[in-house]
Design a protein around this motif. Structure first.
Motif, PDB file in Angstrom:
ATOM      1  N   GLU A  41       0.868  -1.177   0.000  1.00  0.00           N
ATOM      2  CA  GLU A  41       0.000   0.000   0.000  1.00  0.00           C
ATOM      3  C   GLU A  41       0.900   1.222   0.000  1.00  0.00           C
ATOM      4  OE1 GLU A  41      -2.521   2.046   3.382  1.00  0.00           O
ATOM      5  OE2 GLU A  41      -3.616   0.329   2.533  1.00  0.00           O
ATOM      6  N   LEU A  42       0.711   2.110  -0.973  1.00  0.00           N
ATOM      7  CA  LEU A  42       1.559   3.282  -1.145  1.00  0.00           C
ATOM      8  C   LEU A  42       0.798   4.563  -0.854  1.00  0.00           C
ATOM      9  CD1 LEU A  42       3.247   2.228  -4.525  1.00  0.00           C
ATOM     10  CD2 LEU A  42       4.086   1.814  -2.210  1.00  0.00           C
ATOM     11  N   VAL A  43       1.503   5.549  -0.313  1.00  0.00           N
ATOM     12  CA  VAL A  43       0.913   6.864  -0.028  1.00  0.00           C
ATOM     13  C   VAL A  43       1.860   7.934  -0.564  1.00  0.00           C
ATOM     14  CG1 VAL A  43      -0.409   6.121   1.977  1.00  0.00           C
ATOM     15  CG2 VAL A  43       1.944   6.864   2.279  1.00  0.00           C
ATOM     16  N   PRO A  44       1.350   9.086  -0.931  1.00  0.00           N
ATOM     17  CA  PRO A  44       2.203  10.126  -1.526  1.00  0.00           C
ATOM     18  C   PRO A  44       3.013  10.937  -0.512  1.00  0.00           C
ATOM     19  CG  PRO A  44      -0.069  10.850  -1.480  1.00  0.00           C
ATOM     20  CD  PRO A  44      -0.072   9.423  -1.011  1.00  0.00           C
ATOM     21  N   LYS A  45       2.610  10.909   0.779  1.00  0.00           N
ATOM     22  CA  LYS A  45       3.284  11.730   1.787  1.00  0.00           C
ATOM     23  C   LYS A  45       3.746  10.869   2.954  1.00  0.00           C
ATOM     24  CE  LYS A  45       0.431  15.789   0.758  1.00  0.00           C
ATOM     25  NZ  LYS A  45      -0.531  16.773   1.337  1.00  0.00           N
ATOM     26  N   ARG A  46       4.887  11.232   3.526  1.00  0.00           N
ATOM     27  CA  ARG A  46       5.412  10.486   4.657  1.00  0.00           C
ATOM     28  C   ARG A  46       4.467  10.548   5.847  1.00  0.00           C
ATOM     29  NH1 ARG A  46      10.503   8.777   5.971  1.00  0.00           N
ATOM     30  NH2 ARG A  46      11.403   9.934   4.214  1.00  0.00           N
ATOM     31  N   GLU A  47       3.833  11.717   6.045  1.00  0.00           N
ATOM     32  CA  GLU A  47       2.939  11.869   7.196  1.00  0.00           C
ATOM     33  C   GLU A  47       1.677  11.018   7.096  1.00  0.00           C
ATOM     34  OE1 GLU A  47       2.680  15.772   4.743  1.00  0.00           O
ATOM     35  OE2 GLU A  47       4.203  14.319   5.368  1.00  0.00           O
ATOM     36  N   ASP A  48       1.414  10.462   5.903  1.00  0.00           N
ATOM     37  CA  ASP A  48       0.254   9.589   5.738  1.00  0.00           C
ATOM     38  C   ASP A  48       0.537   8.149   6.176  1.00  0.00           C
ATOM     39  OD1 ASP A  48      -1.258  11.644   4.730  1.00  0.00           O
ATOM     40  OD2 ASP A  48      -0.769  11.218   2.632  1.00  0.00           O
ATOM     41  N   ILE A  49       1.791   7.870   6.509  1.00  0.00           N
ATOM     42  CA  ILE A  49       2.144   6.518   6.949  1.00  0.00           C
ATOM     43  C   ILE A  49       1.633   6.323   8.375  1.00  0.00           C
ATOM     44  CG2 ILE A  49       4.025   4.908   7.422  1.00  0.00           C
ATOM     45  CD1 ILE A  49       5.708   6.431   5.397  1.00  0.00           C
TER      46      ILE A  49
END
Length: 227
Positions: A41-49
């Protein structure tokens, strides 16, 4: 972080859908790994992890076992304009809707900033919630009664302080110069007289058999016994 080559990307404008032909390199972050499915699962922003699970964390329960009225402790995993998502250690999270929050607080809640300012709802915050309803794999939360009672007490205290401040501003005097019980200004002479009256007690002769006449003492102390 990984870099993913996007072969095709579509954008939308007032003129309709448009495809961009040139490949783009976009930085992405891995938020979750599903080894049994061979998926990431990928997210565009580090803070979304999402934060990593705690060590020795208890086994997750089935969200289907949560019924209306049950009280659980959870952690805020995401805050969006319409509410806060809460992880209660079930296999599915739930939503504390902004309208539910507004109804509890009795005031308008201004989106993400309002939820943080008014009740401390931000990512990572711990909150006690009760299950509002659990239907069709959708889980809704409300604050527990204890949390609601604490919020009510806080609102009452804030209202009391606001009333005192309004009284102070209305008379244009310092904080300790307004009697908030009566609402009128207390001058220095009157305050001193009240202090003297409190220190004297009784009829002032020091006898043990004194039976204080409060009205007489007040009138004498304030010089009001001429009528």
């Amino acid at each position: 972080m990984i870099t993913k080559r996007i072969q095709r990307i579509s954008t939308f404008s007032s003129k309709g859908k448009k495809d961009l032909d040139k490949p783009l390199l976009v930085p992405l972050f891995v938020s979750r790994v599903y080894p049994e499915k061979g998926m990431l699962e990928l997210v565009p922003k580090r803070e979304d992890i999402p934060p990593p699970p705690e060590k020795n964390a208890p086994k997750r329960i089935s969200a289907g076992s949560l019924t209306a009225g049950m009280e659980v402790t959870g952690r805020v995993t995401k805050v969006v304009a319409f509410g806060a998502f809460i992880d209660v250690n079930a296999n599915r999270g739930g939503l504390l809707h902004i309208q539910t929050i507004a109804d509890t607080l009795g005031t308008y809640v201004d989106g993400v900033a309002g939820m943080k300012a008014l009740c401390g709802l931000e990512v990572g915050a711990q909150v006690n919630v009760s299950v509002l309803w659990n239907e069709r794999k959708r889980l809704a939360f409300d604050f527990t009664k204890d949390v609601k009672d604490a919020m009510e007490e806080e609102r009452e205290e804030e209202a009391r302080l606001d009333a005192e401040e309004e009284a102070r501003l209305a008379f244009g005097v310092e904080d300790d110069a307004v009697d908030t019980n009566t609402g009128y200004e207390i001058g220095e002479d009157e305050a001193a007289a009240w202090a003297e009256f409190g220190a004297i007690g009784g009829d002032g002769d020091g006898s043990e058999d004194d039976e204080p006449d409060e009205m007489d003492d007040i009138e004498q102390t304030l010089g009001l016994n001429f009528y």
